[in-house]
Design a protein around this motif. Structure first.
Motif, PDB file in Angstrom:
ATOM      1  N   LEU A 113       0.831  -1.202   0.000  1.00 28.98           N
ATOM      2  CA  LEU A 113       0.000   0.000   0.000  1.00 28.98           C
ATOM      3  C   LEU A 113       0.867   1.255   0.000  1.00 28.98           C
ATOM      4  CD1 LEU A 113      -2.766   1.411   0.251  1.00 28.98           C
ATOM      5  CD2 LEU A 113      -2.552   1.151   2.737  1.00 28.98           C
ATOM      6  N   ASP A 114       1.883   1.295   0.846  1.00 27.08           N
ATOM      7  CA  ASP A 114       2.773   2.456   0.912  1.00 27.08           C
ATOM      8  C   ASP A 114       3.454   2.696  -0.430  1.00 27.08           C
ATOM      9  OD1 ASP A 114       2.147   2.964   3.540  1.00 27.08           O
ATOM     10  OD2 ASP A 114       3.897   1.917   4.357  1.00 27.08           O
ATOM     11  N   SER A 115       3.861   1.618  -1.085  1.00 28.50           N
ATOM     12  CA  SER A 115       4.530   1.753  -2.373  1.00 28.50           C
ATOM     13  C   SER A 115       3.605   2.381  -3.409  1.00 28.50           C
ATOM     14  CB  SER A 115       5.009   0.372  -2.857  1.00 28.50           C
ATOM     15  OG  SER A 115       5.567   0.449  -4.155  1.00 28.50           O
ATOM     16  N   VAL A 116       2.355   1.934  -3.434  1.00 30.86           N
ATOM     17  CA  VAL A 116       1.391   2.474  -4.397  1.00 30.86           C
ATOM     18  C   VAL A 116       1.076   3.938  -4.075  1.00 30.86           C
ATOM     19  CG1 VAL A 116      -0.984   2.291  -5.241  1.00 30.86           C
ATOM     20  CG2 VAL A 116       0.402   0.230  -4.947  1.00 30.86           C
ATOM     21  N   VAL A 117       0.867   4.224  -2.794  1.00 34.91           N
ATOM     22  CA  VAL A 117       0.552   5.600  -2.392  1.00 34.91           C
ATOM     23  C   VAL A 117       1.695   6.549  -2.745  1.00 34.91           C
ATOM     24  CG1 VAL A 117       0.181   7.105  -0.388  1.00 34.91           C
ATOM     25  CG2 VAL A 117      -1.070   4.946  -0.575  1.00 34.91           C
ATOM     26  N   ASN A 118       2.919   6.102  -2.531  1.00 34.73           N
ATOM     27  CA  ASN A 118       4.086   6.966  -2.760  1.00 34.73           C
ATOM     28  C   ASN A 118       4.391   7.185  -4.237  1.00 34.73           C
ATOM     29  OD1 ASN A 118       4.505   7.251   0.001  1.00 34.73           O
ATOM     30  ND2 ASN A 118       5.916   5.522   0.113  1.00 34.73           N
ATOM     31  N   THR A 119       3.881   6.324  -5.098  1.00 30.88           N
ATOM     32  CA  THR A 119       4.173   6.444  -6.532  1.00 30.88           C
ATOM     33  C   THR A 119       2.945   6.835  -7.349  1.00 30.88           C
ATOM     34  OG1 THR A 119       3.818   4.043  -6.784  1.00 30.88           O
ATOM     35  CG2 THR A 119       6.079   4.791  -6.441  1.00 30.88           C
ATOM     36  N   SER A 120       1.854   7.182  -6.681  1.00 29.88           N
ATOM     37  CA  SER A 120       0.620   7.572  -7.363  1.00 29.88           C
ATOM     38  C   SER A 120       0.108   8.881  -6.786  1.00 29.88           C
ATOM     39  CB  SER A 120      -0.449   6.481  -7.199  1.00 29.88           C
ATOM     40  OG  SER A 120       0.018   5.220  -7.635  1.00 29.88           O
ATOM     41  N   ASN A 121      -0.819   9.493  -7.472  1.00 31.81           N
ATOM     42  CA  ASN A 121      -1.430  10.727  -6.979  1.00 31.81           C
ATOM     43  C   ASN A 121      -2.541  10.365  -5.992  1.00 31.81           C
ATOM     44  OD1 ASN A 121       0.220  12.337  -8.575  1.00 31.81           O
ATOM     45  ND2 ASN A 121      -1.234  12.369 -10.271  1.00 31.81           N
ATOM     46  N   VAL A 122      -2.132  10.012  -4.795  1.00 27.59           N
ATOM     47  CA  VAL A 122      -3.058   9.564  -3.756  1.00 27.59           C
ATOM     48  C   VAL A 122      -2.982  10.517  -2.568  1.00 27.59           C
ATOM     49  CG1 VAL A 122      -3.536   7.751  -2.066  1.00 27.59           C
ATOM     50  CG2 VAL A 122      -3.010   7.141  -4.423  1.00 27.59           C
ATOM     51  N   ASP A 123      -4.149  10.888  -2.072  1.00 24.56           N
ATOM     52  CA  ASP A 123      -4.233  11.688  -0.863  1.00 24.56           C
ATOM     53  C   ASP A 123      -4.055  10.757   0.341  1.00 24.56           C
ATOM     54  OD1 ASP A 123      -4.893  13.256   1.301  1.00 24.56           O
ATOM     55  OD2 ASP A 123      -6.761  14.018   0.457  1.00 24.56           O
ATOM     56  N   PRO A 124      -2.978  10.889   1.096  1.00 22.67           N
ATOM     57  CA  PRO A 124      -2.737   9.974   2.224  1.00 22.67           C
ATOM     58  C   PRO A 124      -3.789  10.075   3.326  1.00 22.67           C
ATOM     59  CG  PRO A 124      -1.167  11.782   2.255  1.00 22.67           C
ATOM     60  CD  PRO A 124      -1.891  11.870   0.951  1.00 22.67           C
ATOM     61  N   LYS A 125      -4.622  11.092   3.273  1.00 19.99           N
ATOM     62  CA  LYS A 125      -5.688  11.228   4.261  1.00 19.99           C
ATOM     63  C   LYS A 125      -6.998  10.601   3.775  1.00 19.99           C
ATOM     64  CE  LYS A 125      -3.865  15.369   6.505  1.00 19.99           C
ATOM     65  NZ  LYS A 125      -3.522  14.623   7.742  1.00 19.99           N
ATOM     66  N   ARG A 126      -6.965  10.013   2.575  1.00 22.41           N
ATOM     67  CA  ARG A 126      -8.161   9.355   2.039  1.00 22.41           C
ATOM     68  C   ARG A 126      -7.825   7.928   1.598  1.00 22.41           C
ATOM     69  NH1 ARG A 126     -10.899  12.077  -2.505  1.00 22.41           N
ATOM     70  NH2 ARG A 126      -8.919  13.081  -3.056  1.00 22.41           N
ATOM     71  N   ILE A 127      -7.322   7.161   2.555  1.00 24.18           N
ATOM     72  CA  ILE A 127      -7.038   5.738   2.327  1.00 24.18           C
ATOM     73  C   ILE A 127      -8.136   4.940   3.016  1.00 24.18           C
ATOM     74  CG2 ILE A 127      -5.404   3.861   2.677  1.00 24.18           C
ATOM     75  CD1 ILE A 127      -3.178   5.943   2.771  1.00 24.18           C
ATOM     76  N   TYR A 128      -8.864   4.146   2.232  1.00 24.64           N
ATOM     77  CA  TYR A 128      -9.999   3.389   2.741  1.00 24.64           C
ATOM     78  C   TYR A 128      -9.663   1.900   2.786  1.00 24.64           C
ATOM     79  CZ  TYR A 128     -11.815   7.748   0.802  1.00 24.64           C
ATOM     80  OH  TYR A 128     -11.987   9.069   0.475  1.00 24.64           O
ATOM     81  N   LEU A 129     -10.322   1.185   3.679  1.00 21.93           N
ATOM     82  CA  LEU A 129     -10.013  -0.227   3.913  1.00 21.93           C
ATOM     83  C   LEU A 129     -11.282  -1.057   3.925  1.00 21.93           C
ATOM     84  CD1 LEU A 129      -8.093  -2.536   4.875  1.00 21.93           C
ATOM     85  CD2 LEU A 129      -8.436  -1.680   7.219  1.00 21.93           C
TER      86      LEU A 129
END
Length: 237
Positions: A113-129
């Motif tokens: 998950l961290d790898s995808v978030v760090n290499t994509s335009n992802v808002d780290p405050k909007r990670i859903y599970l």
């Protein structure tokens, strides 16, 4: 006389062995490797939106999709809906548990998950599970081990150890789904967890399907309001 001498010899031998025993203080750095195959969905407009940040939904499948072909995870949940052509307003990350009989490796999933978030335009405050069955149990575990990472969580018929309630972030909204005729993972698991969370003041919703067995996921993941609910959530800290 010989017997007494033999006895004394044995005692002295045991004492000598005991004197040689010792408690060793040491440490070992361990490394756990995991090979995770996965699907990653990018929403429409992702490539054309420049630096706009999107949310991301992490989906953990159930035991029936573990340890086989990657395509198996398209059988249920959001991956199935994607295969049928449904569009979502956020990214979806769907890894596969490579072990047929083992639980999810929480640390490995978070590294992915961290790898995808760090290499994509992802808002780290909007990670859903979210997760179903064994994946639902994995979702509860991730929420306890990484309480500051997720903006919202939805669990479908997962095992829910009550002590977990004390470790989950109170600011994270939760939606639980379960069938009251589930003979694989008893609905009592969700009943007790939801009651505990409500007693403790958590923001939790509960959809308890009447007459539904273990397969509560078909109805849960075709609930459109689930995804609009996810999309509205954002961590404030």
């Amino acid at each position: 006389m010989l017997t007494r001498i033999s006895f004394l010899a044995i005692v002295l031998l045991l004492q000598a062995c005991a004197a040689q025993s010792q408690l060793v203080h040491d440490e070992l750095e361990t490394v756990t490797r995991e090979n995770l195959k996965y699907y990653l969905y990018y929403p429409e407009g992702y490539a054309s939106e420049g630096d706009k940040e999107f949310g991301i939904l992490l989906f953990l499948h159930g035991g029936g999709e573990s340890g086989g072909e990657l395509g198996w995870i398209k059988r249920n949940g959001p991956p199935r809906l994607l295969a049928e052509g449904k569009q979502f307003p956020f990214l979806i990350l769907a890894p596969q548990n490579p072990h047929e009989k083992k639980w999810w490796n929480a640390q490995a999933v978070m590294q992915l998950l961290d790898s995808v978030v760090n290499t994509s335009n992802v808002d780290p405050k909007r990670i859903y599970l979210t997760g179903l069955s064994r994946g639902g149990s994995g979702a509860w575990e991730l929420a306890t081990q990484y309480p500051d990472r997720f903006a919202a969580m939805a669990v479908v018929c997962g095992m829910a150890p009550l002590p977990y309630a004390h470790w989950i972030d109170k600011k994270m909204p939760i939606w639980v789904f379960h069938g009251d005729k589930d003979d694989v993972i008893s609905v009592d698991e969700s009943d007790q967890m939801v009651n505990k969370l409500k007693e403790m003041g958590y923001d939790v919703r509960y959809t308890r399907y009447k007459g539904v067995g273990h397969n509560a996921w078909d109805r849960a993941y075709t609930t459109d309001s689930l995804y609009t609910w996810f999309a509205k959530q954002k961590r404030l800290d």
